[in-house]
Motif scaffolding. Structure first.
Motif, mmCIF file in Angstrom:
data_model
loop_
_atom_site.group_PDB
_atom_site.id
_atom_site.type_symbol
_atom_site.label_atom_id
_atom_site.label_comp_id
_atom_site.label_asym_id
_atom_site.label_seq_id
_atom_site.Cartn_x
_atom_site.Cartn_y
_atom_site.Cartn_z
ATOM 1 N N VAL A 34 -73.862 29.428 -104.567
ATOM 2 C CA VAL A 34 -74.745 28.943 -103.612
ATOM 3 C C VAL A 34 -75.873 27.911 -104.353
ATOM 4 C CG1 VAL A 34 -77.132 29.578 -102.305
ATOM 5 C CG2 VAL A 34 -74.905 30.817 -102.018
ATOM 6 N N LEU A 35 -76.276 28.350 -105.308
ATOM 7 C CA LEU A 35 -77.191 27.452 -106.254
ATOM 8 C C LEU A 35 -76.418 26.154 -106.454
ATOM 9 C CD1 LEU A 35 -78.772 30.057 -108.302
ATOM 10 C CD2 LEU A 35 -79.898 28.691 -106.676
ATOM 11 N N LYS A 36 -75.261 26.400 -107.140
ATOM 12 C CA LYS A 36 -74.324 24.924 -107.180
ATOM 13 C C LYS A 36 -74.193 24.055 -106.083
ATOM 14 C CE LYS A 36 -71.905 26.716 -111.495
ATOM 15 N NZ LYS A 36 -70.575 26.954 -112.060
ATOM 16 N N ASN A 37 -73.917 24.814 -105.008
ATOM 17 C CA ASN A 37 -73.895 23.963 -103.650
ATOM 18 C C ASN A 37 -75.132 23.067 -103.382
ATOM 19 O OD1 ASN A 37 -71.226 24.976 -103.201
ATOM 20 N ND2 ASN A 37 -71.895 26.546 -101.685
ATOM 21 N N ASN A 38 -76.039 23.622 -103.799
ATOM 22 C CA ASN A 38 -77.621 23.024 -103.726
ATOM 23 C C ASN A 38 -78.083 22.275 -104.800
ATOM 24 O OD1 ASN A 38 -78.620 23.919 -100.845
ATOM 25 N ND2 ASN A 38 -77.684 25.618 -101.606
ATOM 26 N N HIS A 39 -77.061 21.840 -105.674
ATOM 27 C CA HIS A 39 -77.433 20.983 -106.941
ATOM 28 C C HIS A 39 -78.125 21.487 -107.752
ATOM 29 C CE1 HIS A 39 -75.512 18.179 -103.688
ATOM 30 N NE2 HIS A 39 -76.414 18.326 -102.977
ATOM 31 N N ILE A 40 -78.202 22.816 -108.029
ATOM 32 C CA ILE A 40 -79.063 23.485 -109.157
ATOM 33 C C ILE A 40 -77.944 23.865 -110.186
ATOM 34 C CG2 ILE A 40 -80.300 25.381 -109.553
ATOM 35 C CD1 ILE A 40 -81.647 23.276 -107.636
ATOM 36 N N ASP A 41 -78.213 23.397 -111.605
ATOM 37 C CA ASP A 41 -77.315 24.039 -112.430
ATOM 38 C C ASP A 41 -77.648 25.559 -112.728
ATOM 39 O OD1 ASP A 41 -76.655 21.247 -113.092
ATOM 40 O OD2 ASP A 41 -78.021 21.053 -114.534
ATOM 41 N N ALA A 42 -76.692 26.034 -112.185
ATOM 42 C CA ALA A 42 -76.855 27.610 -112.134
ATOM 43 C C ALA A 42 -76.050 28.152 -113.401
ATOM 44 C CB ALA A 42 -76.116 28.125 -110.891
ATOM 45 N N TYR A 43 -76.960 29.114 -113.936
ATOM 46 C CA TYR A 43 -76.248 29.981 -115.157
ATOM 47 C C TYR A 43 -76.583 31.617 -114.902
ATOM 48 C CZ TYR A 43 -76.602 25.487 -117.269
ATOM 49 O OH TYR A 43 -76.311 24.180 -117.667
ATOM 50 N N VAL A 44 -75.802 32.567 -115.302
ATOM 51 C CA VAL A 44 -75.990 33.992 -115.351
ATOM 52 C C VAL A 44 -76.389 34.357 -116.889
ATOM 53 C CG1 VAL A 44 -74.751 36.082 -114.786
ATOM 54 C CG2 VAL A 44 -74.295 34.129 -113.523
ATOM 55 N N VAL A 45 -77.748 34.808 -116.674
ATOM 56 C CA VAL A 45 -78.052 35.153 -117.970
ATOM 57 C C VAL A 45 -77.511 36.729 -118.412
ATOM 58 C CG1 VAL A 45 -80.160 36.334 -119.038
ATOM 59 C CG2 VAL A 45 -80.433 34.453 -117.477
ATOM 60 N N ASN A 46 -76.683 36.487 -119.460
ATOM 61 C CA ASN A 46 -75.755 37.405 -119.920
ATOM 62 C C ASN A 46 -76.390 38.762 -120.425
ATOM 63 O OD1 ASN A 46 -73.375 38.900 -120.319
ATOM 64 N ND2 ASN A 46 -72.873 37.715 -122.026
ATOM 65 N N TYR A 47 -77.315 39.478 -119.886
ATOM 66 C CA TYR A 47 -77.910 40.603 -120.129
ATOM 67 C C TYR A 47 -76.921 41.805 -119.564
ATOM 68 C CZ TYR A 47 -81.739 44.149 -120.314
ATOM 69 O OH TYR A 47 -82.522 45.498 -120.728
ATOM 70 N N HIS A 48 -76.729 42.662 -120.585
ATOM 71 C CA HIS A 48 -75.928 43.814 -120.024
ATOM 72 C C HIS A 48 -75.976 44.987 -120.862
ATOM 73 C CE1 HIS A 48 -72.963 42.637 -123.886
ATOM 74 N NE2 HIS A 48 -73.511 41.626 -123.445
ATOM 75 N N PRO A 49 -77.085 45.670 -120.411
ATOM 76 C CA PRO A 49 -77.577 46.911 -121.383
ATOM 77 C C PRO A 49 -76.462 47.963 -121.271
ATOM 78 C CG PRO A 49 -78.654 46.645 -119.333
ATOM 79 C CD PRO A 49 -77.994 45.511 -119.449
ATOM 80 N N PRO A 50 -76.512 48.767 -122.408
ATOM 81 C CA PRO A 50 -75.514 49.849 -122.280
ATOM 82 C C PRO A 50 -75.530 50.854 -121.065
ATOM 83 C CG PRO A 50 -76.616 49.815 -124.356
ATOM 84 C CD PRO A 50 -77.339 48.885 -123.609
ATOM 85 N N ILE A 51 -76.711 51.066 -120.285
ATOM 86 C CA ILE A 51 -76.684 51.786 -119.231
ATOM 87 C C ILE A 51 -75.982 51.332 -118.112
ATOM 88 C CG2 ILE A 51 -78.821 50.415 -118.135
ATOM 89 C CD1 ILE A 51 -79.716 53.443 -117.302
ATOM 90 N N ILE A 52 -75.574 50.080 -118.142
ATOM 91 C CA ILE A 52 -74.817 49.255 -117.123
ATOM 92 C C ILE A 52 -73.232 49.422 -117.529
ATOM 93 C CG2 ILE A 52 -74.077 47.412 -115.759
ATOM 94 C CD1 ILE A 52 -76.615 48.380 -114.648
ATOM 95 N N ASP A 53 -73.265 48.780 -118.930
ATOM 96 C CA ASP A 53 -71.919 48.735 -119.573
ATOM 97 C C ASP A 53 -70.998 49.772 -119.527
ATOM 98 O OD1 ASP A 53 -72.262 45.943 -119.247
ATOM 99 O OD2 ASP A 53 -72.151 45.567 -121.593
ATOM 100 N N ASP A 54 -71.890 50.916 -120.140
ATOM 101 C CA ASP A 54 -71.075 52.191 -120.427
ATOM 102 C C ASP A 54 -70.434 52.663 -119.321
ATOM 103 O OD1 ASP A 54 -71.941 51.559 -123.146
ATOM 104 O OD2 ASP A 54 -73.189 53.398 -123.411
#
Length: 740
Positions: A26-46
């Motif tokens: 959606v952000l890219k469709n609206n001409h925004i340079d969009a990124y995903v901040v690669n924050y992946h703490p163990p409580i999620i990843d594990d």
């Protein structure tokens, strides 16, 4: 602009992956340079990593063992890891908050959401990363569709959450049930927006969707938690239909099961849902994509997070698809989406609002900022009715145009904080008429004098009302005309010759500076006054006057929206320059070729004697107006639609009369008239002999006229973002879909 999204992107489940993918898209469709901040703490990843805690040779050995003992778990892990790495534009690599805080990311805006990023059970209590505490001051901080998974936030975290939310520029949540809890801590408005997955049409998902290989028809059971009720119900449906089941969990659960999609990647789920005969789910996103693909479905609620599904289905008027227990199921009609067109329209409305929230938030809340006046309302709420300005006892308020050309009140140092402006604000006190038993009375009316009718936009009620007030009541008429520079201004007419410039629609917000005090003076002198204006202007007049005047007739125009004077001015200047002569008159809806929108003509006259005629509907300026690209922001929150009337009478075009009553149609104009009270009836009784008319009803009156505010569109923000940066003729033409 560069924007970063922080969410549960690393969670290996269908919903988490696709909501991240959708928001980035959606952000890219609206001409925004969009990124995903690669924050992946163990409580999620594990939760998802079968190789957690293993490094080097130990990781390799563990992988070999897993490949032998539980290959499906390893395959699932690899499929999701591949999807994340391929589909997300990741920035950084952070496994704990301090790493993220020390990174000093250089983005313009940060967005937290969607998913249950504010659910303390999922983030280990309070994680400042998901409240954007790592973001440097001065940056845009937005929550988009953040979810708390329930209707409360644990009190132990209130102080920390409250402190974090102070620096947010915009706050929205995904579920209505979360608004109260978040608003109490934020101390500011909290909007409800769609999950990012619903911001995209199904066509956008084609780039990642895969089609299942099986040829036979099937039921898809998407069960997030093991639930005996779901299993029993799915077995019952399978037996009744003879259809086998495909499900997502690793072990066989159903009597007639032909496969598990446990190892499937996110795109595989899309295909499975789209191609299923029925979907049975207790997953929020299982429900969402059943809706997107219009696949027959029922939702059986998740034990912990069912409220989000309830809120979603209620907002889309699909409550009948909820199944609280298998005993509630009566027949297969409960699976069917019975009114798909209605559903698509509702999704589009919610999508446009949600996109508008997001894009406006990224533009630092131009419309969400409060007006500089003690009314304590936002620009989005302000009608620009001038009641606050005119009623100020010390003259502390002036009306100042913003960058879009709309007027807003600004209070100066003379303000004594008396509260008069707030009491006069029509957003707070709308002055809607309370109908007595016999009202409203609805008519289709056509002026018997064809020449008079052809000179007006619809059925020509206004000229007769003006004649009645001026000639029989010896009064005055207030309307809108063009000045010598073609600006639309409010003026007072005392003769029918003076009324002529008022006739015909002027599709631009007029300047009525100082008009309310002039009207009050005439009324105090005993003069009868007919005031014609937009509903918000009529409400503003009532608010300013504070009391009812028997010698005042208020005639409101059935309004589509109020266009920007700045855009109109630039368009007129363009015409002046292009044709080498000043525009002296502009008829937006000349009827020489017909009254219908497809037939009406725009006639532009110049001082040189030149005149040009174009199809109104295809004109660049008019098209931008009808597409709601140049309307005042508040028009999308208008309180004066359908039966919410403020005038003694309401006038407009009776669109649809050709089909409703062909005897009242000749393509030369027919008026819709709502008589809203006894004063309006007195006015109508004084002029009705000049008309051929038939009584109608509210349902037919609004069959083609809009019943609710037009949505605030993302294209509108794009339009005004480009205004002043490119020639107005190029901008207007680029927005005209009838020329593309």
């Amino acid at each position: 602009m560069k924007a970063g999204v922080i969410t549960f992107h690393s969670a290996h489940n269908f919903g988490a992956s696709l909501q991240t993918w959708a928001l980035q898209r959606v952000l890219k469709n609206n001409h925004i340079d969009a990124y995903v901040v690669n924050y992946h703490p163990p409580i999620i990843d594990d939760l998802y990593n079968p190789l957690k805690g293993k490094e080097g040779i130990r990781k390799r050995l563990a992988e070999l063992k897993l490949k032998h003992d539980n290959p499906r778990s390893l395959q699932r892990f690899k499929n999701y890891t591949h999807f994340i790495q391929k589909q997300f534009d990741l920035v950084g690599d952070y496994t704990d908050y301090q790493e993220l805080a020390d990174a000093s990311l250089d983005l313009d805006a940060y967005i937290v959401g969607s998913d249950q990023v504010w659910n303390s059970e999922h983030i280990g209590g309070f994680d400042p990363a998901y409240f954007l505490d790592f973001v440097n001051s001065g940056k845009i901080k937005i929550s988009y569709a953040a979810s708390i998974g329930k209707d409360y936030l644990l009190p132990i975290y209130h102080d920390r959450i409250r402190n974090s939310l102070k620096s947010f520029t915009s706050i929205s949540v995904r579920e209505k049930s979360a608004v109260k809890a978040v608003k109490e801590l934020a101390g500011r408005p909290v909007d409800v927006v769609l999950d990012p997955t619903l911001l995209l049409p199904k066509e956008d998902y084609e780039v990642i969707k895969t089609v299942p290989s099986m040829k036979e028809k099937y039921i898809f059971v998407y069960m997030m938690e093991h639930n005996p009720e779901v299993i029993a119900f799915a077995n019952r449906v399978s037996t009744a239909t003879g259809l086998p089941i495909i499900q997502r969990r690793p072990g066989k659960l159903f009597r007639n099961e032909i496969g598990s999609c446990y190892t499937s990647a996110p795109g595989d789920f899309l295909g499975l849902i789209e191609n299923a005969e029925y979907v049975i789910t207790n997953s929020f996103h299982g429900t969402v994509f059943s809706i997107i693909y219009e696949t027959p479905f029922v939702s059986m609620l998740h034990s912990n997070t069912g409220s989000r599904t309830v809120d979603l289905l209620a907002s889309l008027e699909l409550d009948s698809h909820l199944l609280y227990s298998k005993e509630e199921f009566k027949d297969f009609e409960q699976f069917k989406i019975l009114e798909p067109e209605k559903l698509r329209k509702r999704i589009l409305e919610l999508r446009e609002f949600s996109l508008s929230f997001l894009i406006d938030a990224l533009n630092n809340n131009n419309i969400q900022t409060k007006v500089q006046c003690p009314t304590d309302i936002s620009k989005m709420d302000c009608y620009g009715c001038r009641a606050c300005k005119e009623i100020c006892p010390v003259g502390a308020i002036t009306m100042v145009p913003d960058k879009e050309g709309f007027m807003y009140p600004v209070a100066d140092e003379k303000c004594i904080n008396c509260g008069a402006c707030s009491r006069a604000c029509i957003r707070k006190h709308e002055h809607i008429i309370s109908y007595e038993k016999s009202f409203p009375k609805v008519y289709c009316a056509i002026n018997k004098e064809e020449e008079v009718r052809l000179g007006s936009s619809s059925g020509a009620i206004f000229p007769e009302a003006a004649r009645y007030v001026i000639e029989e009541k010896k009064g005055a008429v207030v309307g809108v005309r063009y000045d010598e520079d073609m600006n639309a201004i409010s003026d007072i007419a005392y003769t029918m010759e003076d009324v002529k410039p008022f006739l015909g629609s002027k599709y631009v917000k007029s300047d009525f500076e100082g008009m309310f005090p002039k009207i009050k003076k005439l009324l105090a002198e005993g003069r009868t006054v007919l005031y014609s204006g937009l509903p918000c202007e009529c409400a503003g007049l009532r608010s300013y006057l504070k009391k009812d005047y028997e010698n005042l007739f208020i005639s409101e125009i059935l309004c589509h929206a109020s266009p920007s004077p700045k855009v109109y001015r630039q368009y007129i200047d363009y015409l002046n320059k292009k044709h080498g002569s000043k525009v002296t008159n502009l008829q937006f809806r000349n009827k020489s070729k017909g009254w219908l929108s497809t037939d009406a003509s725009m006639v532009i006259e110049f001082a040189s004697g030149k005149s040009i005629t174009v199809n109104t509907r295809k004109n660049d300026y008019y098209r931008s107006f009808t597409k709601d690209y140049i309307s005042r922001p508040c028009c999308s929150k208008c309180g004066f639609t359908h039966k919410n009337r403020v005038g003694d009478i309401t006038m407009g075009d009776f669109w649809g009369i050709k089909d409703i009553d062909p005897s009242m149609y000749d393509n030369k104009g027919a008026s819709l008239l709502l008589v809203n009270n006894e004063r309006g009836e007195a006015l109508w009784n004084g002029i009705k002999d000049n008309f051929r008319f038939k009584e109608s009803n509210i349902r037919d009156a609004f069959r083609k006229n809009h019943k609710k505010p037009n949505p605030y569109k993302p294209e509108r923000m794009e339009f005004f973002g480009r205004l002043d940066k490119e020639p107005i003729e190029q901008l207007l033409e680029s927005c005209n879909d009838l020329k593309q």
